[in-house]
Design a protein around this motif. Sequence first.
Motif, PDB file in Angstrom:
ATOM      1  N   SER A  21       0.824  -1.206   0.000  1.00 11.43           N
ATOM      2  CA  SER A  21       0.000   0.000   0.000  1.00 11.43           C
ATOM      3  C   SER A  21       0.860   1.260   0.000  1.00 11.43           C
ATOM      4  CB  SER A  21      -0.948   0.002   1.204  1.00 11.43           C
ATOM      5  OG  SER A  21      -0.233   0.192   2.416  1.00 11.43           O
ATOM      6  N   LEU A  22       0.321   2.316  -0.587  1.00 14.43           N
ATOM      7  CA  LEU A  22       1.026   3.591  -0.607  1.00 14.43           C
ATOM      8  C   LEU A  22       0.988   4.270   0.753  1.00 14.43           C
ATOM      9  CD1 LEU A  22      -0.015   5.069  -4.083  1.00 14.43           C
ATOM     10  CD2 LEU A  22       2.047   3.783  -3.463  1.00 14.43           C
ATOM     11  N   VAL A  23      -0.064   4.050   1.536  1.00 15.54           N
ATOM     12  CA  VAL A  23      -0.108   4.611   2.886  1.00 15.54           C
ATOM     13  C   VAL A  23       1.045   4.061   3.714  1.00 15.54           C
ATOM     14  CG1 VAL A  23      -1.393   4.640   5.058  1.00 15.54           C
ATOM     15  CG2 VAL A  23      -2.566   5.162   2.922  1.00 15.54           C
ATOM     16  N   TRP A  24       1.293   2.768   3.625  1.00 14.06           N
ATOM     17  CA  TRP A  24       2.439   2.191   4.338  1.00 14.06           C
ATOM     18  C   TRP A  24       3.744   2.798   3.828  1.00 14.06           C
ATOM     19  CZ3 TRP A  24       3.279  -3.359   6.353  1.00 14.06           C
ATOM     20  CH2 TRP A  24       2.297  -3.679   7.300  1.00 14.06           C
ATOM     21  N   ARG A  25       3.844   2.978   2.529  1.00 20.68           N
ATOM     22  CA  ARG A  25       5.097   3.469   1.954  1.00 20.68           C
ATOM     23  C   ARG A  25       5.446   4.855   2.475  1.00 20.68           C
ATOM     24  NH1 ARG A  25       5.540   3.820  -4.467  1.00 20.68           N
ATOM     25  NH2 ARG A  25       5.143   1.575  -4.168  1.00 20.68           N
ATOM     26  N   ILE A  74      -1.568   5.553  16.761  1.00 21.28           N
ATOM     27  CA  ILE A  74      -2.065   5.823  15.411  1.00 21.28           C
ATOM     28  C   ILE A  74      -1.187   5.108  14.391  1.00 21.28           C
ATOM     29  CG2 ILE A  74      -2.426   7.627  13.684  1.00 21.28           C
ATOM     30  CD1 ILE A  74      -3.171   9.497  16.007  1.00 21.28           C
ATOM     31  N   PHE A  75       0.123   5.167  14.586  1.00 22.01           N
ATOM     32  CA  PHE A  75       1.014   4.419  13.708  1.00 22.01           C
ATOM     33  C   PHE A  75       0.723   2.924  13.792  1.00 22.01           C
ATOM     34  CE2 PHE A  75       3.931   8.170  13.806  1.00 22.01           C
ATOM     35  CZ  PHE A  75       4.062   8.318  12.435  1.00 22.01           C
ATOM     36  N   MET A  76       0.450   2.430  15.002  1.00 24.23           N
ATOM     37  CA  MET A  76       0.196   0.999  15.158  1.00 24.23           C
ATOM     38  C   MET A  76      -1.162   0.602  14.591  1.00 24.23           C
ATOM     39  SD  MET A  76       1.962   0.026  18.838  1.00 24.23           S
ATOM     40  CE  MET A  76       1.329   1.401  19.796  1.00 24.23           C
ATOM     41  N   THR A  77      -2.070   1.556  14.454  1.00 18.70           N
ATOM     42  CA  THR A  77      -3.322   1.280  13.760  1.00 18.70           C
ATOM     43  C   THR A  77      -3.057   1.049  12.282  1.00 18.70           C
ATOM     44  OG1 THR A  77      -4.596   2.623  15.329  1.00 18.70           O
ATOM     45  CG2 THR A  77      -5.602   2.199  13.179  1.00 18.70           C
ATOM     46  N   GLU A  82      -5.049  -6.423   9.987  1.00 20.04           N
ATOM     47  CA  GLU A  82      -6.489  -6.183  10.074  1.00 20.04           C
ATOM     48  C   GLU A  82      -7.053  -6.711  11.390  1.00 20.04           C
ATOM     49  OE1 GLU A  82      -9.663  -4.256   8.892  1.00 20.04           O
ATOM     50  OE2 GLU A  82      -7.840  -4.372   7.682  1.00 20.04           O
ATOM     51  N   ASP A  83      -6.468  -7.784  11.908  1.00 22.10           N
ATOM     52  CA  ASP A  83      -6.972  -8.400  13.139  1.00 22.10           C
ATOM     53  C   ASP A  83      -6.193  -7.987  14.380  1.00 22.10           C
ATOM     54  OD1 ASP A  83      -8.877  -9.857  11.656  1.00 22.10           O
ATOM     55  OD2 ASP A  83      -7.380 -11.399  11.191  1.00 22.10           O
ATOM     56  N   ASP A  84      -5.097  -7.282  14.218  1.00 21.67           N
ATOM     57  CA  ASP A  84      -4.266  -6.916  15.365  1.00 21.67           C
ATOM     58  C   ASP A  84      -3.717  -5.515  15.154  1.00 21.67           C
ATOM     59  OD1 ASP A  84      -2.750  -6.885  17.646  1.00 21.67           O
ATOM     60  OD2 ASP A  84      -1.152  -8.182  16.849  1.00 21.67           O
ATOM     61  N   ASN A  85      -4.496  -4.514  15.600  1.00 23.29           N
ATOM     62  CA  ASN A  85      -4.068  -3.124  15.493  1.00 23.29           C
ATOM     63  C   ASN A  85      -4.653  -2.339  16.658  1.00 23.29           C
ATOM     64  OD1 ASN A  85      -6.670  -1.651  14.562  1.00 23.29           O
ATOM     65  ND2 ASN A  85      -6.528  -3.403  13.163  1.00 23.29           N
ATOM     66  N   GLU A  86      -4.253  -1.088  16.781  1.00 23.25           N
ATOM     67  CA  GLU A  86      -4.632  -0.275  17.936  1.00 23.25           C
ATOM     68  C   GLU A  86      -5.857   0.599  17.701  1.00 23.25           C
ATOM     69  OE1 GLU A  86      -3.128   0.151  21.179  1.00 23.25           O
ATOM     70  OE2 GLU A  86      -2.464  -1.841  20.571  1.00 23.25           O
ATOM     71  N   GLY A  87      -6.569   0.367  16.608  1.00 30.71           N
ATOM     72  CA  GLY A  87      -7.665   1.261  16.248  1.00 30.71           C
ATOM     73  C   GLY A  87      -8.710   1.450  17.329  1.00 30.71           C
ATOM     74  N   ARG A 277      15.317   5.152   7.188  1.00 33.76           N
ATOM     75  CA  ARG A 277      14.236   5.675   6.352  1.00 33.76           C
ATOM     76  C   ARG A 277      12.877   5.669   7.038  1.00 33.76           C
ATOM     77  NH1 ARG A 277      13.219   2.533   1.954  1.00 33.76           N
ATOM     78  NH2 ARG A 277      14.464   0.776   2.681  1.00 33.76           N
ATOM     79  N   TYR A 278      12.639   4.712   7.947  1.00 34.08           N
ATOM     80  CA  TYR A 278      11.304   4.562   8.535  1.00 34.08           C
ATOM     81  C   TYR A 278      11.351   4.582  10.054  1.00 34.08           C
ATOM     82  CZ  TYR A 278       9.226   3.324   4.041  1.00 34.08           C
ATOM     83  OH  TYR A 278       8.764   3.363   2.748  1.00 34.08           O
ATOM     84  N   ASN A 279      10.251   5.048  10.656  1.00 36.64           N
ATOM     85  CA  ASN A 279      10.163   4.996  12.116  1.00 36.64           C
ATOM     86  C   ASN A 279       9.979   3.553  12.574  1.00 36.64           C
ATOM     87  OD1 ASN A 279       7.343   4.309  12.202  1.00 36.64           O
ATOM     88  ND2 ASN A 279       6.789   6.461  12.003  1.00 36.64           N
ATOM     89  N   LYS A 280      10.077   3.330  13.876  1.00 37.72           N
ATOM     90  CA  LYS A 280      10.092   1.969  14.400  1.00 37.72           C
ATOM     91  C   LYS A 280       8.769   1.240  14.193  1.00 37.72           C
ATOM     92  CE  LYS A 280       8.983   3.431  19.139  1.00 37.72           C
ATOM     93  NZ  LYS A 280       9.472   3.454  20.553  1.00 37.72           N
ATOM     94  N   PHE A 281       7.662   1.964  14.112  1.00 39.66           N
ATOM     95  CA  PHE A 281       6.362   1.320  13.931  1.00 39.66           C
ATOM     96  C   PHE A 281       6.225   0.789  12.507  1.00 39.66           C
ATOM     97  CE2 PHE A 281       6.018   4.837  16.957  1.00 39.66           C
ATOM     98  CZ  PHE A 281       5.771   4.109  18.108  1.00 39.66           C
ATOM     99  N   ALA A 282       6.698   1.581  11.544  1.00 39.03           N
ATOM    100  CA  ALA A 282       6.694   1.119  10.160  1.00 39.03           C
ATOM    101  C   ALA A 282       7.649  -0.056   9.981  1.00 39.03           C
ATOM    102  CB  ALA A 282       7.082   2.264   9.230  1.00 39.03           C
ATOM    103  N   GLN A 283       8.822   0.041  10.598  1.00 39.21           N
ATOM    104  CA  GLN A 283       9.773  -1.061  10.504  1.00 39.21           C
ATOM    105  C   GLN A 283       9.155  -2.359  11.032  1.00 39.21           C
ATOM    106  OE1 GLN A 283      13.780  -0.182  12.104  1.00 39.21           O
ATOM    107  NE2 GLN A 283      13.213   1.979  12.023  1.00 39.21           N
ATOM    108  N   ARG A 284       8.475  -2.242  12.173  1.00 42.10           N
ATOM    109  CA  ARG A 284       7.846  -3.422  12.774  1.00 42.10           C
ATOM    110  C   ARG A 284       6.756  -3.982  11.872  1.00 42.10           C
ATOM    111  NH1 ARG A 284       5.595  -1.728  18.208  1.00 42.10           N
ATOM    112  NH2 ARG A 284       7.788  -1.155  18.448  1.00 42.10           N
ATOM    113  N   GLY A 285       5.969  -3.094  11.266  1.00 41.88           N
ATOM    114  CA  GLY A 285       4.901  -3.537  10.388  1.00 41.88           C
ATOM    115  C   GLY A 285       5.437  -4.315   9.187  1.00 41.88           C
TER     116      GLY A 285
END
Length: 290
Positions: A21-25, A74-77, A82-87, A277-285
């Motif tokens: 996804s572009l949002v992830w990018r 919000i980053f973790m959302t 889809e089944d494991d997020n902070e939303g 290049r990416y914060n730790k939440f993106a790296q983890r994702g």
Amino acid sequence: MTELAQNNTEVDDALPLGPQSLVWRYFGDNRMYLIGPRPAVLQNMLAELGQGVLDHSVFFSDTAARVKRSLPPIFMTVYGSEDDNEGFNVRDFHHNIKGEMTLPDGRVSRYHALDPETYFWAHATFVEQVLYFADTFVKKLSREEKERIYLESKTWYRRYGVSDRPMPATYAEFEKYWQRMLDDVLVAHSTAKYGVGYVTKGFPCPKGVHPLVWRVLSVGFNPLAAFLTTGGLPPQARQLLGLPWSERQERRYQRFAAFWRSRPVNWLWDRLPMSVRYNKFAQRGYANAA
């Protein structure tokens, strides 16, 4: 319409989040700092949201603490599955953010952070953050890419479990919604004015930094912060908040943005380690998805 048919409609009118996804990018890209506090300032220019921050947040007493508490979930959302997020947790943080506010005409109105129109505006500023950042500092987005980001953002919003009634169905409708908010709805709320006060006054000395050290660092830091903050805001917001900005400054800002969008800079950036290049939440994702 049956529940199954409703669910299928919801799936068909959006695109998934994930490594492709572009949002992830773009959302977790560390170059995002280049846009300054654009989403936070615009959020607080909605009167109901600004009042909620004024009445219930530590934003004024400890701005850094508020940012550190708000952004990670919000980053973790976004970067969760889809089944494991902070939303739902993000949504539940806002249950007790409610109260009363006095309107310009003297009437008293109630507000609640989970009012769908208020909650969606907060989300909309993050969606527009992705669009603005990528288009300004990474590459000029095609119409198709902008539409794709918006459809992915609909999946993101639905992870909060808040009514999506105010959410525009298409990117074209989102553009109209965004323009109407800028032109007719946003105000110079005191919370927003406080958030950009350093543009003209300079940043106060951060906690843990010696005043003499800060006196030296602030000579370069304050002008840069003011440049990124003011340049990164829409003209309507600058005008409402009374932030000085000249045509010469606008030309400098556009040259600055073009430098970051240039092919050599992007080539170099894409070859840096993921941890840069990416914060730790993106790296983890990305790691979990792999």
